[in-house]
Design an enzyme around this catalytic site. Sequence first.
Site, mmCIF file in Angstrom:
data_model
loop_
_atom_site.group_PDB
_atom_site.id
_atom_site.type_symbol
_atom_site.label_atom_id
_atom_site.label_comp_id
_atom_site.label_asym_id
_atom_site.label_seq_id
_atom_site.Cartn_x
_atom_site.Cartn_y
_atom_site.Cartn_z
ATOM 1 N N ASP A 132 20.776 112.148 15.353
ATOM 2 C CA ASP A 132 21.444 112.368 16.346
ATOM 3 C C ASP A 132 20.700 112.607 17.506
ATOM 4 O OD1 ASP A 132 21.158 116.182 16.106
ATOM 5 O OD2 ASP A 132 19.882 114.755 15.233
ATOM 6 N N ASP A 180 18.298 115.769 21.478
ATOM 7 C CA ASP A 180 19.065 115.499 20.178
ATOM 8 C C ASP A 180 20.140 116.866 20.384
ATOM 9 O OD1 ASP A 180 16.728 117.287 18.020
ATOM 10 O OD2 ASP A 180 17.526 118.059 19.771
ATOM 11 N N LEU A 181 21.038 116.846 19.307
ATOM 12 C CA LEU A 181 22.193 117.635 19.577
ATOM 13 C C LEU A 181 21.535 119.091 18.832
ATOM 14 C CD1 LEU A 181 23.477 114.974 20.365
ATOM 15 C CD2 LEU A 181 25.687 115.597 19.214
#
Length: 681
Positions: free
Chosen positions: A592, A549-550
């Site tokens: 995300d 994930d970001l």
Amino acid sequence: MGKQGKILIVDDTEMNRSMLADMLQEDYEILEAENGLEAAKLLYQLHDGISLVLLDIIMPEMDGFEVLTLMSKNDWIERIPVITISSETASAYIDHAYDLGATDYISRPFDEKTVQRRVRNTIMLYSKQKALESLVAEQIVEKEQNNFLMVEILSNIVEFRNGESGLHVLHIRILTEILLRKLQEITDRYPLTAAQIALIVNASALHNVGKISIPEEILNKPGRLTPEEFEVMKTHSAIGGQIMEEALQRHREELIQVAYNICRWHHERYDGRGYPDGLKGEKIPIEAQVVALADVYDALTSVRVYKPAYSHEEAMQMILNGECGSFNPLLLECLQQVGPRLEEELKLRSLRGVSEASIQELSTQMIANGKVSSRTLTLLDQERTRYQFFASMSNEIQFEYSFQSDLLTLSEWGAQLLGLSVLLEHPEENEELGRVFSRDDFADLKRRLRRATAERPIVSVSYCLQVKGEPRWFKAVARPLWENEEEGRVVSIIGKFMDVHEERLQMNRLKKLAEQDPLTKLHNQASAKKTVSKALDAKGAHTALALFDLDNFKDANDRFGHMFGDQVLKHVADIVRKSVRSSDIAARVGGDEFLLFLAYQGDVRPVVDRIFRALYSGYQSFQVSVSMGIALAPENGADYDTLFHAADQALYAAKKGGKNRYCFYDDSMRRLLSVLSPMDH
């Protein structure tokens, strides 16, 4: 010249009815109905008086499909041909009409010559079929009468010598037929055709032929037989079997074989306590079982030199209580069900042998099964099937394949479209055809058609053909033609190919949309799970499932808004696409959060490291970095859920270690919490 028959035109548009009437009224008497309900009323009133129905499909109140269903339910569809008329050209509509019994299909706008020709040909073919059925029925009547006469003479000689009424033979025939027909109604354990039932009924009259060798003083003894006399009497079944066995050596007739079974074993009992062989249960042929029950019932209810007649009720009670031996429970159920009408049936039945209804059923079934050994019948039946199938398949690739000559014949339009010759010899080896229709697909279609049955003759499957150098999807609909359906020998195949390329592309587009994440165009989570699970089931390869994930994505949304956040996600998806192979799986599984599934050889770490470094990038003023967890198969799990959970825990470990890093799963992470949002789970 007089009119050639009545045609019923059913269409909710008066203009259509008027146009068709104008085309046909010179040669035919025209009836009109503006909807299915009106058509149904006319069919109930006239049915056999109608030569043909021109039927619209889409109508209010009662549509064409419902009319076809009604005609099938009332058995009119076998005698009245139906040509459907509609501007609806979808193959589903046309195929459904054929499935419901329609003979042909005409599309609007109408071409006068086409309408006249198809109407004339269809009526002519049905007229020939009716004439053929009548001819076959006459032949069956003649054969059955001759068989019945000879069997009756022989059996009556036996009964006359036995001092019994000639009605015994007739009663056995009637009871046997009634029991067999009821048996077919209540179970499929003993599937018998109309022809087989007629054969058993005929042979049943010979059940006591062995009594011709029993001394008359024993046959007609007015009192109870002594044990020694009874043993002599019992030999009649074995002697009857021997008579038939000797006849079989000279004439391999099915009637004699059935008569042998009945003569020898009509005194066997279901529990094995009968004679002469002590056969038990289903080892006794069903024809012998049925005649045994019929013989006992008639013996009980008839006067004999040694006893008076019992009433129907007394006979039923004695049989059902087991006083006359053990019988097949299914046959006893049949006897109970027909019991209330047995007395009346025995009184009313005449000595004509086979009833008109039985003859009609028999002749229709023989024609349907291809049992009539007439070259004309075979050609007519095949021609009619071809006609029904090909009649109006314009702009479709029609074909016929002959097994005997190994020759494939294409319609002119189809041959021109495919760039092939109309006639193709040895098609499986033909290079010209192989460039258009692969040999594997040809063999597949041929294999499917060999498995077709008379109950399910139509095969439908899609193939990709090369049309003028371009791949294009077609739906094949085909059926075999049998020389003899019971033997299952296929002589030819007829069929058509319909262009479904655009439908297929549209279906693929819709399928792809259903599997895609709408924002990033990567797989969605459901699609990823399905695709990864399938890959894991294949086994054999080393694979890695990575979740990332970001980092700080919430800050991007808060500072620049959600539209900016969406652009960041698209940017990441583009990097992912460029960093993995087409055989790898990439998906967005949540807000995300992303998933990667990679097959690898050797060490996977350099691959993961390359992808991870590619993801570290800038988008406008936002610095993109990710945290990633990786699980390996089969080391960390062999199924999707186990690997996903392990990668999730590894991702949590990466986050816990300070973000912008990746971790491979190990057992120390087993109890770590999930980092994916509850919604994603």
